[in-house]
Write a protein that holds these residues in place. Sequence first.
Motif, PDB file in Angstrom:
ATOM      1  N   UNK A 122      10.581  -5.727   3.150  1.00 35.61           N
ATOM      2  CA  UNK A 122      11.542  -4.576   4.089  1.00 35.61           C
ATOM      3  C   UNK A 122      10.595  -3.537   4.464  1.00 35.61           C
ATOM      4  N   UNK A 123      10.656  -3.391   5.942  1.00 31.72           N
ATOM      5  CA  UNK A 123       9.763  -2.615   6.434  1.00 31.72           C
ATOM      6  C   UNK A 123      10.392  -1.107   6.382  1.00 31.72           C
ATOM      7  N   UNK A 124       9.563  -0.080   6.582  1.00 31.08           N
ATOM      8  CA  UNK A 124      10.053   1.114   6.585  1.00 31.08           C
ATOM      9  C   UNK A 124       9.340   1.935   7.862  1.00 31.08           C
ATOM     10  N   UNK A 125       9.790   3.254   8.211  1.00 29.18           N
ATOM     11  CA  UNK A 125       9.343   3.945   9.457  1.00 29.18           C
ATOM     12  C   UNK A 125       8.394   4.905   8.884  1.00 29.18           C
ATOM     13  N   UNK A 126       7.419   4.537   7.897  1.00 32.46           N
ATOM     14  CA  UNK A 126       6.525   5.594   7.476  1.00 32.46           C
ATOM     15  C   UNK A 126       5.077   5.163   7.759  1.00 32.46           C
ATOM     16  N   UNK A 127       4.257   5.647   8.099  1.00 36.96           N
ATOM     17  CA  UNK A 127       2.846   5.281   8.047  1.00 36.96           C
ATOM     18  C   UNK A 127       1.855   5.920   7.375  1.00 36.96           C
ATOM     19  N   UNK A 128       0.744   5.470   7.160  1.00 38.15           N
ATOM     20  CA  UNK A 128      -0.336   5.978   6.374  1.00 38.15           C
ATOM     21  C   UNK A 128      -1.666   5.993   7.060  1.00 38.15           C
ATOM     22  N   UNK A 129      -2.537   7.129   6.779  1.00 41.37           N
ATOM     23  CA  UNK A 129      -3.728   7.004   7.328  1.00 41.37           C
ATOM     24  C   UNK A 129      -4.864   7.836   6.289  1.00 41.37           C
ATOM     25  N   UNK A 130      -5.801   6.846   5.879  1.00 41.68           N
ATOM     26  CA  UNK A 130      -6.897   7.255   4.952  1.00 41.68           C
ATOM     27  C   UNK A 130      -8.115   7.322   5.691  1.00 41.68           C
ATOM     28  N   UNK A 131      -8.638   8.450   5.757  1.00 47.89           N
ATOM     29  CA  UNK A 131      -9.803   8.909   6.387  1.00 47.89           C
ATOM     30  C   UNK A 131     -10.924   8.894   5.258  1.00 47.89           C
ATOM     31  N   UNK A 132     -12.059   8.041   5.747  1.00 48.15           N
ATOM     32  CA  UNK A 132     -13.329   8.397   5.017  1.00 48.15           C
ATOM     33  C   UNK A 132     -14.497   8.835   5.824  1.00 48.15           C
ATOM     34  N   UNK A 133     -15.691   9.376   5.302  1.00 45.04           N
ATOM     35  CA  UNK A 133     -16.848   9.995   5.940  1.00 45.04           C
ATOM     36  C   UNK A 133     -17.445   8.680   6.352  1.00 45.04           C
ATOM     37  N   UNK A 134     -17.543   7.580   6.000  1.00 40.33           N
ATOM     38  CA  UNK A 134     -18.095   6.338   6.284  1.00 40.33           C
ATOM     39  C   UNK A 134     -17.041   5.235   7.049  1.00 40.33           C
ATOM     40  N   UNK A 135     -15.608   5.455   7.012  1.00 42.49           N
ATOM     41  CA  UNK A 135     -15.017   4.565   7.639  1.00 42.49           C
ATOM     42  C   UNK A 135     -13.521   5.092   7.302  1.00 42.49           C
ATOM     43  N   UNK A 136     -12.554   4.154   7.906  1.00 41.16           N
ATOM     44  CA  UNK A 136     -11.170   4.607   7.927  1.00 41.16           C
ATOM     45  C   UNK A 136     -10.284   3.328   7.755  1.00 41.16           C
ATOM     46  N   UNK A 137      -9.188   3.534   7.280  1.00 44.39           N
ATOM     47  CA  UNK A 137      -7.922   2.694   7.397  1.00 44.39           C
ATOM     48  C   UNK A 137      -6.594   3.241   7.564  1.00 44.39           C
ATOM     49  N   UNK A 138      -5.720   2.566   8.203  1.00 45.81           N
ATOM     50  CA  UNK A 138      -4.419   3.070   8.379  1.00 45.81           C
ATOM     51  C   UNK A 138      -3.483   2.035   8.522  1.00 45.81           C
ATOM     52  N   UNK A 139      -2.180   2.371   8.478  1.00 43.34           N
ATOM     53  CA  UNK A 139      -1.282   1.090   8.578  1.00 43.34           C
ATOM     54  C   UNK A 139       0.108   1.610   8.460  1.00 43.34           C
ATOM     55  N   UNK A 140       0.989   0.702   8.014  1.00 43.89           N
ATOM     56  CA  UNK A 140       2.271   1.087   7.776  1.00 43.89           C
ATOM     57  C   UNK A 140       2.847   0.828   6.165  1.00 43.89           C
ATOM     58  N   UNK A 141       3.891   1.492   5.829  1.00 42.88           N
ATOM     59  CA  UNK A 141       4.575   1.547   4.720  1.00 42.88           C
ATOM     60  C   UNK A 141       5.613   0.384   4.558  1.00 42.88           C
ATOM     61  N   UNK A 142       5.589  -0.250   3.678  1.00 43.62           N
ATOM     62  CA  UNK A 142       6.534  -1.088   3.544  1.00 43.62           C
ATOM     63  C   UNK A 142       7.090  -1.402   2.060  1.00 43.62           C
ATOM     64  N   UNK A 143       8.097  -2.283   1.822  1.00 41.90           N
ATOM     65  CA  UNK A 143       8.726  -2.679   0.276  1.00 41.90           C
ATOM     66  C   UNK A 143       8.761  -4.087   0.194  1.00 41.90           C
ATOM     67  N   UNK A 144       8.354  -4.233  -1.117  1.00 40.96           N
ATOM     68  CA  UNK A 144       8.584  -5.885  -1.284  1.00 40.96           C
ATOM     69  C   UNK A 144       8.506  -5.953  -2.853  1.00 40.96           C
ATOM     70  N   UNK A 145       8.631  -7.173  -3.241  1.00 37.00           N
ATOM     71  CA  UNK A 145       8.579  -7.611  -4.741  1.00 37.00           C
ATOM     72  C   UNK A 145       7.056  -7.650  -5.277  1.00 37.00           C
TER      73      UNK A 145
END
Length: 380
Positions: A122-145
């Motif tokens: 199940x998708x949601x309308x939320x996003x996340x962003x994780x910032x690092x000094x040596x890199x980063x990752x970002x994406x979307x928040x979802x729901x599942x089992x």
Amino acid sequence: MKWLVLLALVVFSECIVKIPLMKVKTMRNTLSEKNMLNNFLREHAYRLSQISSRGSNITIPLLRNIMEMVYVGNITIGTPPQKFQVLFDTGSSDLWVHSVFCTSRLCSSHILFRHLESSTYRPTNKTFSIEYNSGRTKGVVARDTVRIGDLVSTDQQFGLSMEQSGFEEIPFDGILGLSYPNMSFMGGIPIFDNLKNRGAISEPVFAFYLSKSKPEGSVVMFGGVDKSYYQGTLNWVPLIEKGKWCIHMDRISMNRRVIACNGGCEAIVDTGSSLMLGPRRLISNILRLIGAMPRGSEHYVPCSVVNTLPSIDFTINGINYPLPAQAYAMEDSDGECYITFEENPLSTSTETWILGDVFLRLYFSVFDRGNDRIGLAQAV
């Protein structure tokens, strides 16, 4: 009566869910074999993560020291289940994995969550962003089992990584955070809290046994404690405050002389960190006392002298936890011994140490959410 007691013990032991953890080949070994380690260390120095979410900035140790030994275990997400190897991390609270949404070249080396293949996604309308000094990752928040062994959390919130950089050769598919809800930057209920709130576990505790040498044999257990993994008694230490796996430490000493934490300090018990981390000045003093010499961003001693180096004693709640040189000086693939004490770059108003896997390989650890405390005992 004896039969009833025995039956109760059997039933209780069956309530403990054990997830095998595997010690995977590390980036240190991989890059050392290719003579690339020193270049990588210069370009991607260790840093704590800077995590940002809507309306907040939270700094926590999330992806730490991935060039050392890491312990990963299997979980599944979706229906039918898709398997992932994740790092069980007491320093963070959220679950995220790589996904087919990912556009980064680095994602090709990981298992990706395929949302279209799960009937319970199940998708949601939320996003996340994780910032690092040596890199980063970002994406979307979802729901599942999500399944951890026999434990099932339906409609569980988790993150799907879409874009990342700077995380070459990370030897796991994601992270499963086991800290308190207030450490969550996705704003949802962490998986352990969902399991606890739904009565899926018999006791609100989990525990770690990290094997000292063998790749296999390590375990994270949920819902109780298997006493066969430690000897003696569990020594319980209350948390400094509810909301983080942080305890008071009395002192750090060597040869009965206090070398750090004079008068007391904070210690974060962190399964997501490979090393022992502390303030720069105090780490430098420890490295000087054991005669470690710098080489790039690492410090080494000749492997021939390791057996002559002193233990470093961590006193917690009045009890000494020795860390012998054989534990804090580790031989790499080139036959050289590097010291596993490093600077904690997170600046705090109080002296703070991070007790990572170097410490936890010697001491079985229990994380008790019901009583906000940590139990430590000599691992077998």
